[in-house]
Design a protein around this motif. Structure first.
Motif, PDB file in Angstrom:
ATOM      1  N   LEU A 131      44.776  41.646  45.741  1.00 29.42           N
ATOM      2  CA  LEU A 131      43.385  41.384  45.812  1.00 29.42           C
ATOM      3  C   LEU A 131      42.829  40.087  46.331  1.00 29.42           C
ATOM      4  O   LEU A 131      41.986  39.934  47.189  1.00 29.42           O
ATOM      5  N   LEU A 132      43.668  39.021  46.017  1.00 26.80           N
ATOM      6  CA  LEU A 132      43.328  37.582  46.396  1.00 26.80           C
ATOM      7  C   LEU A 132      43.492  37.583  47.955  1.00 26.80           C
ATOM      8  O   LEU A 132      42.726  36.813  48.793  1.00 26.80           O
ATOM      9  N   ASP A 137      36.493  34.737  51.349  1.00 30.46           N
ATOM     10  CA  ASP A 137      35.850  33.459  50.838  1.00 30.46           C
ATOM     11  C   ASP A 137      36.422  32.874  49.655  1.00 30.46           C
ATOM     12  O   ASP A 137      35.857  33.117  48.527  1.00 30.46           O
ATOM     13  N   PRO A 138      37.590  32.612  49.703  1.00 31.31           N
ATOM     14  CA  PRO A 138      38.254  32.296  48.381  1.00 31.31           C
ATOM     15  C   PRO A 138      37.676  30.975  47.720  1.00 31.31           C
ATOM     16  O   PRO A 138      37.084  30.143  48.431  1.00 31.31           O
ATOM     17  N   ALA A 139      37.700  31.001  46.390  1.00 24.75           N
ATOM     18  CA  ALA A 139      37.054  29.884  45.891  1.00 24.75           C
ATOM     19  C   ALA A 139      37.903  28.584  45.830  1.00 24.75           C
ATOM     20  O   ALA A 139      39.174  29.026  46.055  1.00 24.75           O
ATOM     21  N   PRO A 140      37.315  27.444  45.569  1.00 30.19           N
ATOM     22  CA  PRO A 140      38.101  26.264  45.858  1.00 30.19           C
ATOM     23  C   PRO A 140      39.088  26.211  44.463  1.00 30.19           C
ATOM     24  O   PRO A 140      39.139  26.716  43.355  1.00 30.19           O
ATOM     25  N   LEU A 191      38.568  38.202  38.153  1.00 31.23           N
ATOM     26  CA  LEU A 191      38.605  36.966  39.317  1.00 31.23           C
ATOM     27  C   LEU A 191      37.574  36.362  39.709  1.00 31.23           C
ATOM     28  O   LEU A 191      37.411  35.296  40.244  1.00 31.23           O
ATOM     29  N   GLN A 192      36.408  37.091  39.459  1.00 31.01           N
ATOM     30  CA  GLN A 192      34.979  36.843  39.830  1.00 31.01           C
ATOM     31  C   GLN A 192      34.542  35.589  38.792  1.00 31.01           C
ATOM     32  O   GLN A 192      33.435  34.996  39.089  1.00 31.01           O
ATOM     33  N   GLY A 196      38.672  32.993  35.859  1.00 32.05           N
ATOM     34  CA  GLY A 196      39.454  33.683  36.534  1.00 32.05           C
ATOM     35  C   GLY A 196      40.240  32.791  37.472  1.00 32.05           C
ATOM     36  O   GLY A 196      41.162  33.312  38.066  1.00 32.05           O
ATOM     37  N   GLN A 197      39.685  31.506  37.484  1.00 35.89           N
ATOM     38  CA  GLN A 197      40.359  30.712  38.269  1.00 35.89           C
ATOM     39  C   GLN A 197      41.776  30.365  37.983  1.00 35.89           C
ATOM     40  O   GLN A 197      42.861  30.075  38.786  1.00 35.89           O
ATOM     41  N   ARG A 198      41.930  30.453  36.577  1.00 33.23           N
ATOM     42  CA  ARG A 198      43.395  30.089  36.199  1.00 33.23           C
ATOM     43  C   ARG A 198      44.382  31.408  36.657  1.00 33.23           C
ATOM     44  O   ARG A 198      45.349  30.916  37.230  1.00 33.23           O
ATOM     45  N   LEU A 199      43.903  32.409  36.635  1.00 39.25           N
ATOM     46  CA  LEU A 199      44.817  33.702  36.971  1.00 39.25           C
ATOM     47  C   LEU A 199      45.176  33.642  38.623  1.00 39.25           C
ATOM     48  O   LEU A 199      45.884  33.736  39.160  1.00 39.25           O
ATOM     49  N   ARG A 200      43.566  33.003  39.302  1.00 40.10           N
ATOM     50  CA  ARG A 200      44.025  33.002  40.857  1.00 40.10           C
ATOM     51  C   ARG A 200      44.945  31.858  41.245  1.00 40.10           C
ATOM     52  O   ARG A 200      45.810  32.076  42.165  1.00 40.10           O
ATOM     53  N   ALA A 201      45.008  30.605  40.587  1.00 40.91           N
ATOM     54  CA  ALA A 201      45.708  29.573  40.737  1.00 40.91           C
ATOM     55  C   ALA A 201      47.091  30.125  40.539  1.00 40.91           C
ATOM     56  O   ALA A 201      48.062  29.627  41.336  1.00 40.91           O
TER      57      ALA A 201
END
Length: 319
Positions: A131-132, A137-140, A191-192, A196-201
């Motif tokens: 999904l990522l 437009d990925p988050a910082p 993730l939104q 969710g930034q923890r999971l994204r990273a």
């Protein structure tokens, strides 16, 4: 003549339409969960990755390992302790776990009239990465490492997705196709969120958290082996001190403490399930000294190994 001063209280504002919608969905999900699980304490459903839990009274603290997952409580309250950090969550907030973490878990809000009801959905990190990769437009990136566990607000959109996932029990022919789509939507909703930034990273290759996650995975797969920080640092492609810092930030433990927790939890499981004696369990999980195992076991679980296991069996027989 004195006059009395009357203080008029402002009327309580009615709940917003969003709050009403969340409560309606929560009530629906609680009803469906209670109906499906019945009187069982847990149920691995026919929907892949989805397990239900039910308690009719607060529980004693239990030492368990949480895998990457979302725990959605629709009734009652729970507390999870990671290292020295407490995470309390209930119907208004869910628990997100982004890595395999040894924790202390305890139901703190439950009764026969209002049982604790929880849905736990195991997260497929490969799907998270997929999904990522589609995100235009990925988050910082977060500026610093944070614990790989967090609570986040339970939204109406998330509850609605879980309701549709549970509805598949009434259409088993659709589970094979639809459950994967709905679980992808749930991951997207997570993730939104800010948490969710923890999971994204952790799911994205190249980030410092993901490199630390590789070291954590290595310990889980080789927890019976001696732990050497230099080896672990090479696996994570970073310096020893940097790895130590990021490891503690993600897990609230040092690498050695993390390995120790895994060893003790697994030894406890083998004594309880496989019937091993304390010395055999200690050696199988990597301890070279039975006396050291006994000391560390008492420090974590509060009593000697076999006494603890006997107490657990009594509790299990009375459940």
């Amino acid at each position: 003549m004195e006059t009395a001063t009357v203080h008029l209280l402002a009327p309580t504002p009615p709940p917003s339409s969003s709050a009403r919608r969340r409560e309606e969905l929560r009530a629906q999900l609680a009803g469906r969960t209670a109906s499906l699980i019945g009187s069982a304490a847990s149920l691995a459903t026919s929907i892949p990755n989805l397990t239900l839990y039910r308690y009719t009274a607060p529980s004693v603290p239990d030492w368990v390992s949480y895998e990457p997952s979302i725990a959605l409580v629709v009734q009652g309250k729970k507390r999870v302790i990671l290292g020295g950090t407490h995470f309390d969550y209930g119907p208004s907030r869910f628990l997100l776990t982004s890595l395999d973490l040894p924790v202390t878990s305890q139901v703190i809000g439950a009764s026969p009239e209002a049982p604790y009801l929880c849905l736990r959905l195991k997260l497929d990190i490969a799907v998270v990465g997929e999904l990522l990769s589609r995100d235009p437009d990925p988050a910082p990136w977060p500026r610093k490492s944070e614990p790989a566990m967090a609570t986040a607000e339970t939204t109406a959109e998330l509850l609605d997705a879980f309701c549709r996932l549970m509805d598949l029990h009434h259409a088993p022919q659709d589970i094979g196709f639809m459950s994967g789509l709905i679980q992808r939507e749930i991951i997207y909703r997570i993730l939104q969120s800010a948490e969710g930034q923890r999971l994204r990273a952790i799911a994205t290759l190249g980030d410092s958290n993901q490199r630390t996650a590789r070291a954590i995975e290595w310990i889980r797969e080789h927890y019976t082996q001696p732990l050497r920080m230099e080896t672990l640092a090479r696996i994570a492609c970073r310096g020893v001190s940097t790895l130590h810092h990021h490891f503690r930030a993600l897990t609230s433990m040092t690498p050695l403490q993390y390995q120790k927790q895994l060893r003790l939890y697994e030894a406890r499981r083998r004594m309880l399930v496989d019937g091993l004696d304390a010395a055999s369990a200690a050696f199988e999980v990597g301890y070279e000294s039975a006396s050291q195992f006994n000391r560390e076991y008492c420090r974590v679980f509060g009593q000697p190994p076999m006494r603890d296991v006997r107490a657990l069996r009594v509790v299990g027989e009375g459940a």
